[in-house]
Design a protein around this motif. Structure first.
Motif, PDB file in Angstrom:
ATOM      1  N   LEU A 201       0.841  -1.205   0.000  1.00  0.00           N
ATOM      2  CA  LEU A 201       0.000   0.000   0.000  1.00  0.00           C
ATOM      3  C   LEU A 201       0.873   1.251   0.000  1.00  0.00           C
ATOM      4  O   LEU A 201       0.604   2.209  -0.721  1.00  0.00           O
ATOM      5  CB  LEU A 201      -0.937   0.006   1.218  1.00  0.00           C
ATOM      6  CG  LEU A 201      -2.094  -0.996   1.197  1.00  0.00           C
ATOM      7  CD1 LEU A 201      -2.767  -1.060   2.576  1.00  0.00           C
ATOM      8  CD2 LEU A 201      -3.138  -0.631   0.143  1.00  0.00           C
ATOM      9  N   LEU A 204       2.600   1.602  -3.530  1.00  0.00           N
ATOM     10  CA  LEU A 204       1.672   1.853  -4.642  1.00  0.00           C
ATOM     11  C   LEU A 204       0.935   3.174  -4.511  1.00  0.00           C
ATOM     12  O   LEU A 204       0.326   3.646  -5.470  1.00  0.00           O
ATOM     13  CB  LEU A 204       0.650   0.702  -4.741  1.00  0.00           C
ATOM     14  CG  LEU A 204       1.225  -0.646  -5.190  1.00  0.00           C
ATOM     15  CD1 LEU A 204       0.233  -1.774  -4.930  1.00  0.00           C
ATOM     16  CD2 LEU A 204       1.586  -0.599  -6.678  1.00  0.00           C
ATOM     17  N   ASN A 205       0.938   3.749  -3.313  1.00  0.00           N
ATOM     18  CA  ASN A 205       0.199   4.989  -3.104  1.00  0.00           C
ATOM     19  C   ASN A 205       1.090   6.138  -2.623  1.00  0.00           C
ATOM     20  O   ASN A 205       0.592   7.171  -2.182  1.00  0.00           O
ATOM     21  CB  ASN A 205      -0.952   4.745  -2.105  1.00  0.00           C
ATOM     22  CG  ASN A 205      -1.914   3.673  -2.599  1.00  0.00           C
ATOM     23  OD1 ASN A 205      -2.817   3.946  -3.375  1.00  0.00           O
ATOM     24  ND2 ASN A 205      -1.717   2.432  -2.172  1.00  0.00           N
TER      25      ASN A 205
ATOM     26  N   ARG B 161      -4.243  -0.837 -12.547  1.00  0.00           N
ATOM     27  CA  ARG B 161      -4.444   0.395 -11.796  1.00  0.00           C
ATOM     28  C   ARG B 161      -5.635   1.184 -12.342  1.00  0.00           C
ATOM     29  O   ARG B 161      -6.317   1.885 -11.594  1.00  0.00           O
ATOM     30  CB  ARG B 161      -3.176   1.254 -11.803  1.00  0.00           C
ATOM     31  CG  ARG B 161      -3.216   2.391 -10.795  1.00  0.00           C
ATOM     32  CD  ARG B 161      -1.965   3.245 -10.814  1.00  0.00           C
ATOM     33  NE  ARG B 161      -0.877   2.704 -10.021  1.00  0.00           N
ATOM     34  CZ  ARG B 161      -0.664   3.007  -8.732  1.00  0.00           C
ATOM     35  NH1 ARG B 161      -1.488   3.819  -8.092  1.00  0.00           N
ATOM     36  NH2 ARG B 161       0.351   2.495  -8.077  1.00  0.00           N
ATOM     37  N   TYR B 181      -4.666   1.668  -3.324  1.00  0.00           N
ATOM     38  CA  TYR B 181      -4.426   0.549  -4.224  1.00  0.00           C
ATOM     39  C   TYR B 181      -3.490  -0.460  -3.547  1.00  0.00           C
ATOM     40  O   TYR B 181      -2.401  -0.116  -3.109  1.00  0.00           O
ATOM     41  CB  TYR B 181      -3.814   1.061  -5.531  1.00  0.00           C
ATOM     42  CG  TYR B 181      -3.648  -0.002  -6.591  1.00  0.00           C
ATOM     43  CD1 TYR B 181      -4.600  -1.002  -6.775  1.00  0.00           C
ATOM     44  CD2 TYR B 181      -2.533  -0.011  -7.428  1.00  0.00           C
ATOM     45  CE1 TYR B 181      -4.453  -1.975  -7.750  1.00  0.00           C
ATOM     46  CE2 TYR B 181      -2.378  -0.968  -8.418  1.00  0.00           C
ATOM     47  CZ  TYR B 181      -3.334  -1.954  -8.564  1.00  0.00           C
ATOM     48  OH  TYR B 181      -3.173  -2.911  -9.540  1.00  0.00           O
ATOM     49  N   ALA B 182      -3.934  -1.712  -3.504  1.00  0.00           N
ATOM     50  CA  ALA B 182      -3.163  -2.763  -2.818  1.00  0.00           C
ATOM     51  C   ALA B 182      -2.453  -3.692  -3.793  1.00  0.00           C
ATOM     52  O   ALA B 182      -1.776  -4.623  -3.358  1.00  0.00           O
ATOM     53  CB  ALA B 182      -4.079  -3.579  -1.920  1.00  0.00           C
ATOM     54  N   PRO B 184      -2.406  -6.289  -7.414  1.00  0.00           N
ATOM     55  CA  PRO B 184      -3.240  -7.213  -8.195  1.00  0.00           C
ATOM     56  C   PRO B 184      -4.202  -8.029  -7.331  1.00  0.00           C
ATOM     57  O   PRO B 184      -4.121  -8.034  -6.102  1.00  0.00           O
ATOM     58  CB  PRO B 184      -2.229  -8.107  -8.899  1.00  0.00           C
ATOM     59  CG  PRO B 184      -0.954  -7.942  -8.152  1.00  0.00           C
ATOM     60  CD  PRO B 184      -0.977  -6.580  -7.554  1.00  0.00           C
TER      61      PRO B 184
END
Lengths: 215, 215
Positions: A201, A204-205, B161, B181-182, B184
Motif C-alpha cells: 500500500l 503503490l500509493n 491500476r 491501491y493494494a 493485483p
C-alpha cells in the motif's frame, strides 16, 4: 510468571531491534543481542545516545540467558537454527515474535511462511516458552524517531489470554501504542500478512511507514 | 469504460447491501438486486426512506443487466452459481467483490477461501468483467448510520491500476472513505482476511464495528 524487568532483543542490531530497544529502555532494562558481541555493543551505544538510557549489548545467547522476556527481531530464515541454540535459555520465559516471512518479487511484497505462521514455527521450537506474536506493523523508523507519537493498534496473538496480558504490559509501556488480543497463535498468520500489505500500500500509493489503527 | 452512473447491488437486501445502497444513492442511481423481486423492492423502499433518495429493487439478473457496475454483496457460498447465471450480463462491466469467505468455530472467525481468494474465484467466473476487491472492512451498521463519519481506509485489489481508479471514484463518493491501491487481485487474500481478524479483535476486546485505518 514473575515481573518482567529485563528484555532481551535477540538479533537486535537492525532498525526494528534498535527501535524497540530505544522505546522500551524507558521502562525496562534492555539487552541488545547479536551473533557478534561487538556489533551488539555498537547498536547498544547508539540507542543509549539516542535515549539517554543505559542499554547494553551481548551475544544472542547471553541476551537470551540474562533476560526475563525476549523479543525475536530476526529475519525469518535466521530464526530456526538460532532458536534451537537458545531453546534452553528461553525456557519458561515470555518470547515475542515480530517475525514476518516475506518475499519481494516484481516490485511487490508477498507473505511467504513455510507453514502456518512464523509465530507458530517459533512456538514449535520453543515449546517450553510462552510464545506470542506482536509488533509486526509498527514501522521501525517511527520507533527510532523518539518523541514521535505512535497512535497505532498492535494486534497480539497468543494461546492464552494471560500471555496476551503480559505482552500488553510491554506494548503499553510505549506511549500511544494500543495492544488488542487477536486470539490464539494461529491468528498470527493474518497479523503477519499485514506487513507486506502495508508495504505494498505504501509503495503503490506513495506513502511511507504506513501502520494500522483499528477504529 | 464509460462513466458509471448506475450501480447494481447483487444480493443487496442484507445489511452490507443496504448500507452501500444508502451511501452510494447520493451520487449514483442504485438498483438493489435479490433472487426475489419483492424482497429487493422492500429493501429499496427501506433505503429510500432512510436517505430520501430514490433506490429501486429488481431481480439479481435485472440488476446485473441494467447496471453500469455491480457490487456483489453475497455470502461466499451463494456466489458461484449465481455468477455463472449473470456472466453475460456483467461482461465488459466493473464488478466489485466485498465477499469474505468465513467460518465461525469455537467462538472464533477464520478466513476460509476455497482457493486463493473470493475475488480471484469471482474473476475466474466473470472473465469478461473488470473484477476488483473492495469494501470488506467497512462495517455495515456504520454504512447504515447515515451521517456517521466513516474515516476508514479501503484497500482495493485489482489487476490493473485503471480498474482501481474506477473503484476509487466509487469509494470516494462516500464521504471520508479513503481508497488505497493494494496491487493485483492476489492481494485480495490478505484484504479479505482482515474481516475475520477485525471481528475477532472486536469480540475479544469488547469493541463493536471495528474497522481499519492505515496511518
Amino acid at each position: 510468571m514473575s515481573e518482567i524487568r529485563r528484555i532481551g532483543i535477540v538479533g537486535g542490531t537492525g532498525p526494528l531491534g534498535r527501535g524497540l530497544a530505544a522505546r522500551l529502555s524507558y521502562k525496562y532494562d534492555v539487552l541488545i543481542g547479536s551473533r557478534e558481541e561487538t556489533r551488539a555493543e555498537g547498536a547498544a551505544e547508539e540507542v543509549s545516545r539516542l535515549t539517554g538510557r543505559k542499554v547494553r549489548g551481548a551475544t544472542n545467547l547471553e541476551a537470551a540467558r540474562a533476560c526475563d522476556s525476549a523479543i525475536l527481531a530476526l529475519p525469518d530464515l535466521a530464526a530456526s537454527e538460532l532458536l534451537q541454540e537458545m531453546e534452553k535459555e528461553l525456557g519458561g520465559k515470555l518470547v515475542i515474535s515480530p517475525i514476518v516471512p516475506m518475499e519481494m518479487k516484481d516490485g511487490r511484497f508477498s507473505y511467504s511462511p513455510s507453514d502456518g505462521s512464523a509465530a507458530e514455527s517459533v512456538a514449535s521450537i520453543l515449546d517450553r516458552s510462552r510464545v506470542a506474536a506482536a509488533f509486526h506493523t509498527v514501522p521501525a523508523p517511527k520507533l527510532l524517531a523518539i518523541g514521535e507519537k505512535l497512535e497505532y493498534t498492535v494486534p497480539v496473538a497468543a494461546e492464552r489470554r494471560e500471555t496476551f496480558k503480559e505482552v500488553a504490559t510491554i506494548v503499553s509501556s510505549i506511549q500511544d501504542l494500543r495492544p488488542l488480543y487477536a486470539g490464539p497463535l494461529s491468528s498470527a498468520r493474518t497479523i503477519e500478512a499485514l506487513t507486506p500489505l502495508l508495504l505494498n500500500l505504501g509503495r503503490l500509493n506513495g506513502m511511507k511507514n504506513l501502520s494500522i489503527r483499528m477504529v
